[in-house]
Design a protein around this motif. Structure first.
Motif, PDB file in Angstrom:
ATOM      1  N   THR A 170       4.897  -4.422   5.102  1.00  0.00           N
ATOM      2  CA  THR A 170       4.085  -5.590   4.716  1.00  0.00           C
ATOM      3  C   THR A 170       2.596  -5.265   4.768  1.00  0.00           C
ATOM      4  O   THR A 170       1.832  -5.679   3.894  1.00  0.00           O
ATOM      5  CB  THR A 170       4.398  -6.812   5.605  1.00  0.00           C
ATOM      6  N   GLU A 173       1.708  -2.921   1.784  1.00  0.00           N
ATOM      7  CA  GLU A 173       1.684  -3.643   0.512  1.00  0.00           C
ATOM      8  C   GLU A 173       0.411  -4.493   0.404  1.00  0.00           C
ATOM      9  O   GLU A 173      -0.223  -4.554  -0.655  1.00  0.00           O
ATOM     10  CB  GLU A 173       2.938  -4.527   0.412  1.00  0.00           C
ATOM     11  N   SER A 174       0.033  -5.108   1.517  1.00  0.00           N
ATOM     12  CA  SER A 174      -1.161  -5.963   1.497  1.00  0.00           C
ATOM     13  C   SER A 174      -2.431  -5.164   1.233  1.00  0.00           C
ATOM     14  O   SER A 174      -3.343  -5.617   0.547  1.00  0.00           O
ATOM     15  CB  SER A 174      -1.314  -6.690   2.832  1.00  0.00           C
TER      16      SER A 174
END
Ligand code: F6P
Length: 380
Positions: A170, A173-174
């Motif tokens: 996560t 991806e951010s």
């Protein structure tokens, strides 16, 4: 021979499930009217004749989900080549194994259960050559003991590493970053490969396949071109570049016949190289000891319990000088001699050679094929 009194020792790095094995041996002993004891801090306790009674109403109660080992462990004691530092600072290596043999005989132990990895089992085999009845139980998060498909502690390590990959996903991806995760495993890539598949990593670098950084970069670039500007790279601590060297954090001086090499640092190198070659911000996380601390998974609790009950069953049936193993879904045993083979060097980086028969990932293993089918880069 009627079995009356047995002892357990836990040696080497700890692994989730050690206490569950201790519990299973102690319970099976009680069921069969056998007294159970534990040597404190592995072979060190054997040398110092330091042991305790394992009592299911007090010290050996509530163990199933408890991490670590209630009887302690040591990974710097080789009683066959014991490092003695004299008063003048000089160092001598002495074979003190006969002291241990006398202790076992005088204490009246009919069998010694040795819970440990390859180093522990080598000493166990050497004690059998001195007439001690030993039964080994394969413990290590690395899953690298010969002749067994799964050691206890491994499943928990894979589970912790998989959760880490999920969390890195996560944030990768951010930020549109490459996230590298360095995992343990010594000279075998089991933790890296299985967690990489379970966590959906894009690249897995394992000791069994020396990597080419350009292949890794090609995979990351291919993803960028497909509109995926982030990637997850799992690196085993024992991975090394083609024509390159292992990255060693520290060389220890714990004594002869021990693994004196502490691996670590390859993840940082891989992250730096990727950033330099792609321009994508890359960060390394070294997972470290959380992989082997804490509560075992249900699968490890089951495996540990099966290992412990099987170990005691073998002793009750007079089968000694063996390692309990788990092969093709079944509990069984194999001679300690076969497990050690010609392991001349403990922790030899050259696994599966004439000097070391630690169990590394064979290239025809299904997980290698699965990784390739998924398009995961293995760095070759
Ligand atoms: O063998 C288990 C293990 O955790 C390896 O994965 C790791 O390389 C090594 O032990 C670390 O050893 P130590 O506990 O001596 O730092």
């Amino acid at each position: 021979m009627e079995l009356k009194k047995v002892a357990i020792l836990t040696n080497g790095g700890d692994a989730p499930g050690l206490n569950a094995v201790i519990r299973a041996i102690t319970k099976t002993a009680r069921t069969n009217g056998v007294e159970c004891y534990g040597f404190i801090e592995g072979y060190k306790g054997l040398l110092e004749n330091n042991f305790i009674r394992l009592d299911l109403n007090s010290n050996a109660s509530g163990l199933l989900n408890k991490g670590g080992t209630i009887i302690g462990t040591s990974n710097s004691t080789n009683v066959f080549n014991y490092k003695v530092v004299n008063e003048d600072g000089s160092v001598e290596y002495k074979d003190l194994s006969d002291v241990c043999v006398e202790n076992i005989k005088n204490d009246g132990f009919d069998c010694l259960f040795t819970l440990g990895g390859d180093g522990t089992q080598k000493s166990s085999r050497d004690f059998t050559l001195k007439g001690i009845r030993c039964i080994g139980v394969p413990k290590t998060i690395d899953n690298d003991v010969a002749h067994t498909d799964e050691t206890f502690g491994f499943n928990t390590a894979v589970s912790v590493a998989t959760e880490a990959i999920d969390r890195l996903h996560t944030t990768a991806e951010s930020h549109h970053r490459v996230m590298v995760l360095e995992v343990m495993g010594r000279y075998a890539g089991w933790i890296a490969l299985e967690s990489a598949i379970a966590g959906g990593a894009d690249v897995a670098l394992i000791p069994e396949i020396p990597y080419d950084i350009n292949s890794v970069v090609a995979k990351i670039e291919e993803r960028r071109q497909r509109g995926k500007p982030f990637s997850i790279v799992v690196v085993s601590e024992g991975a090394k570049p083609k024509d390159g060297e292992l990255v060693i954090k520290k060389t220890l001086d714990d004594g002869k016949g021990l693994d004196n090499v502490r691996l670590g640092g390859i993840g940082e190198k891989v992250a730096n190289d990727i950033e330099a070659l792609t321009g994508i911000v890359s960060r390394n996380t070294t997972l470290g000891y959380v992989q082997r601390g804490g509560c075992p998974t249900p699968q490890d609790r089951l495996l540990s319990t099966r290992y412990g009950t099987k170990a005691m069953e073998l002793a009750l049936n007079g089968i000694f000088n063996v390692l309990v193993n788990f092969k093709d879904g079944k509990m069984g045993y194999v001679s300690l001699e076969d497990v050690i083979g010609n392991n001349k060097e403990i922790g030899a980086a050259s696994g599966n050679t004439k000097d070391s028969n630690i169990r590394r990932i064979p290239m025809d293993h299904d997980f290698i094929k699965v990784a390739r089918d998924l398009g995961m880069s293995l760095g070759d």
